[in-house]
Write a protein that holds these residues in place. Structure first.
Motif, short mmCIF file in Angstrom:
data_model
loop_
_atom_site.label_atom_id
_atom_site.label_comp_id
_atom_site.label_asym_id
_atom_site.label_seq_id
_atom_site.Cartn_x
_atom_site.Cartn_y
_atom_site.Cartn_z
N ASP A 280 0.96 -1.21 -0.04
CA ASP A 280 -0.12 -0.01 0.01
C ASP A 280 0.91 1.23 -0.08
O ASP A 280 1.96 1.33 0.85
CB ASP A 280 -0.88 -0.06 1.26
CG ASP A 280 -1.71 1.04 1.26
OD1 ASP A 280 -3.12 0.95 0.85
OD2 ASP A 280 -1.65 2.36 1.52
N ALA B 23 6.06 -12.87 0.92
CA ALA B 23 4.78 -13.06 0.95
C ALA B 23 4.02 -13.16 -0.42
O ALA B 23 4.22 -11.96 -0.99
CB ALA B 23 4.06 -12.15 2.06
N MET C 159 10.10 -4.47 8.02
CA MET C 159 11.68 -4.07 7.87
C MET C 159 12.15 -4.43 9.27
O MET C 159 12.98 -3.81 9.79
CB MET C 159 11.69 -2.70 7.98
CG MET C 159 11.29 -2.28 6.51
SD MET C 159 11.36 -0.36 6.33
CE MET C 159 9.48 -0.07 6.65
N THR D 140 -1.24 -4.47 1.62
CA THR D 140 0.05 -4.30 2.31
C THR D 140 0.41 -5.66 2.62
O THR D 140 -0.22 -6.56 2.99
CB THR D 140 -0.29 -3.17 3.42
OG1 THR D 140 1.02 -2.93 4.01
CG2 THR D 140 -1.11 -4.00 4.46
N ALA D 141 1.97 -5.75 2.59
CA ALA D 141 2.43 -7.18 2.90
C ALA D 141 2.26 -7.69 4.23
O ALA D 141 2.05 -9.14 4.14
CB ALA D 141 3.98 -6.89 2.82
N ALA E 95 10.61 -9.60 4.55
CA ALA E 95 9.97 -10.50 5.37
C ALA E 95 8.97 -9.48 6.22
O ALA E 95 9.59 -8.53 6.81
CB ALA E 95 11.03 -11.51 6.11
N ILE F 28 1.37 2.87 3.63
CA ILE F 28 1.80 1.82 4.80
C ILE F 28 3.41 1.97 4.51
O ILE F 28 3.98 0.97 3.69
CB ILE F 28 1.33 0.55 4.64
CG1 ILE F 28 -0.27 0.63 4.95
CG2 ILE F 28 1.86 -0.31 6.00
CD1 ILE F 28 -0.87 1.23 6.10
N1 SAH Z 1 4.30 -0.41 1.41
C1 SAH Z 1 4.65 -1.70 1.44
C2 SAH Z 1 5.96 -1.58 2.67
C3 SAH Z 1 7.15 -0.97 2.16
S1 SAH Z 1 8.29 -1.20 3.46
C4 SAH Z 1 3.54 -2.58 1.96
O1 SAH Z 1 2.65 -1.95 2.10
O2 SAH Z 1 3.60 -3.68 1.99
C5 SAH Z 1 9.29 -2.73 2.88
C6 SAH Z 1 8.82 -3.86 4.11
O3 SAH Z 1 7.87 -4.38 3.71
C7 SAH Z 1 9.93 -4.81 3.82
O4 SAH Z 1 11.12 -4.64 4.52
C8 SAH Z 1 9.23 -5.95 4.43
O5 SAH Z 1 9.18 -5.87 5.83
C9 SAH Z 1 7.69 -5.65 3.76
N2 SAH Z 1 7.44 -6.27 2.73
C10 SAH Z 1 7.30 -5.73 1.38
N3 SAH Z 1 6.75 -7.00 0.61
C11 SAH Z 1 6.95 -8.08 1.26
C12 SAH Z 1 6.88 -9.33 0.89
N4 SAH Z 1 6.22 -9.73 -0.33
N5 SAH Z 1 6.85 -10.16 1.73
C13 SAH Z 1 7.14 -9.99 3.08
N6 SAH Z 1 7.56 -8.58 3.49
C14 SAH Z 1 7.34 -7.98 2.42
#
Ligand code: SAH
Length: 255
Positions: A89, A197, A168, A117-118, A225, A92
């Motif tokens: 997102d 994910a 993060m 969001t992840a 992750a 986020i």
């Molecule tokens: N805007 C993104 C987040 C960006 S910050 C969202 O809403 O998902 C980057 C962090 O998001 C990464 O360090 C990790 O913690 C998480 N992240 C993003 N994609 C991911 C994925 N496919 N699987 C697991 N964690 C993920």
């Protein structure tokens, strides 16, 4: 001609988790500025657009934020349809709020489009219900990574009774463990660590608060992750064991 930028969430990776609105924005785009956590497969929706990669991964060489701002502004003022495509997102931990403000201050219209969001996607992929009646009355999304070294209120997080979803956090597992233990969280609190994910290479590591750092090292957990910390992190696992008994464990181990 009024300048406009779309700030669009591309979801966690699985191209099927893109929203219809994101697809529409991509179809209309002349220029797409893409982050490096975005799955390039989603670009099939904008085959003729100019694609500019502006990755910003922590610790890696990245495009300075000010440059990204100026680039978006330039294309928007040329009357081009600009899509800023972000992982998950846009608002986020995605700087969507900052970018929207910067653009609006310069008279550019901004439209935000949600992405999944992840944290939500990772939990769902692992059958973890982030809220559950009688178990978790809320969910808190936090980042373990700060630019100014400011501290989270770990005690409130440890004792809030909500499921914690930490972004993060891979490089900070030891610190997270210490802070949550000091804040009063139970050492055996279930933890799920979910890497990549929703992508084909997704991996998950189940642990608990005390053991999570050691288990993550043994597992070779890598960014990106998310961590899910809370009673719900073990719910689906326990349900499967209850339903299938020890045979479930054998299956899970051999998959
Ligand atoms: N805007 C993104 C987040 C960006 S910050 C969202 O809403 O998902 C980057 C962090 O998001 C990464 O360090 C990790 O913690 C998480 N992240 C993003 N994609 C991911 C994925 N496919 N699987 C697991 N964690 C993920």
């Amino acid at each position: 001609m009024s300048a406009k930028v779309w700030l669009v969430g591309a979801g966690p990776g699985d191209p099927e988790l893109l929203t219809l609105k994101a697809v529409r924005a991509l179809r209309e785009a002349d220029v797409v500025l893409i982050d490096d956590l975005v799955n390039a497969a989603v670009l099939e929706h904008c085959p003729t657009a100019q694609i500019i990669a502006v990755g910003k991964r922590g610790g890696c060489r990245s495009t300075p934020q000010a440059f990204i701002h100026r680039l978006m502004l330039r294309y928007a003022r040329q009357g081009k349809c600009v899509v800023r495509l972000k992982g998950g997102d846009p608002c986020i931990f995605g700087r969507g709020g900052e970018e929207a403000q910067w653009m609006r201050e310069r008279g550019v219209e901004v439209e935000l489009v949600n992405g999944i969001t992840a944290g939500l996607a990772g939990a769902t992929q692992c059958d973890i219900p982030l809220t559950l009646r009688g178990v978790a009355r809320g969910v808190t999304l936090v980042t373990a990574h700060t630019q100014d070294d400011s501290q989270l209120n770990w005690q409130a997080l440890a004792q809030g009774g909500t499921t914690l979803v930490i972004y993060m956090g891979v490089a900070k597992l030891g610190e997270i463990r210490e802070q949550l233990l000091a804040g009063g969280m139970a050492a055996d609190m279930p933890v799920a660590m979910i890497e990549n994910a929703s992508l084909p290479q997704q991996r998950e590591c189940r642990s608990n608060l005390l053991a999570m750092e050691e288990d993550a090292v043994g597992f070779g957990l890598k960014s990106p992750a998310i961590l899910v910390i809370g009673v719900v992190a073990a719910v689906a696992e326990n349900q499967r064991i209850a339903a299938f008994g020890s045979s479930y464990r054998m299956c899970a181990d051999t998959v």
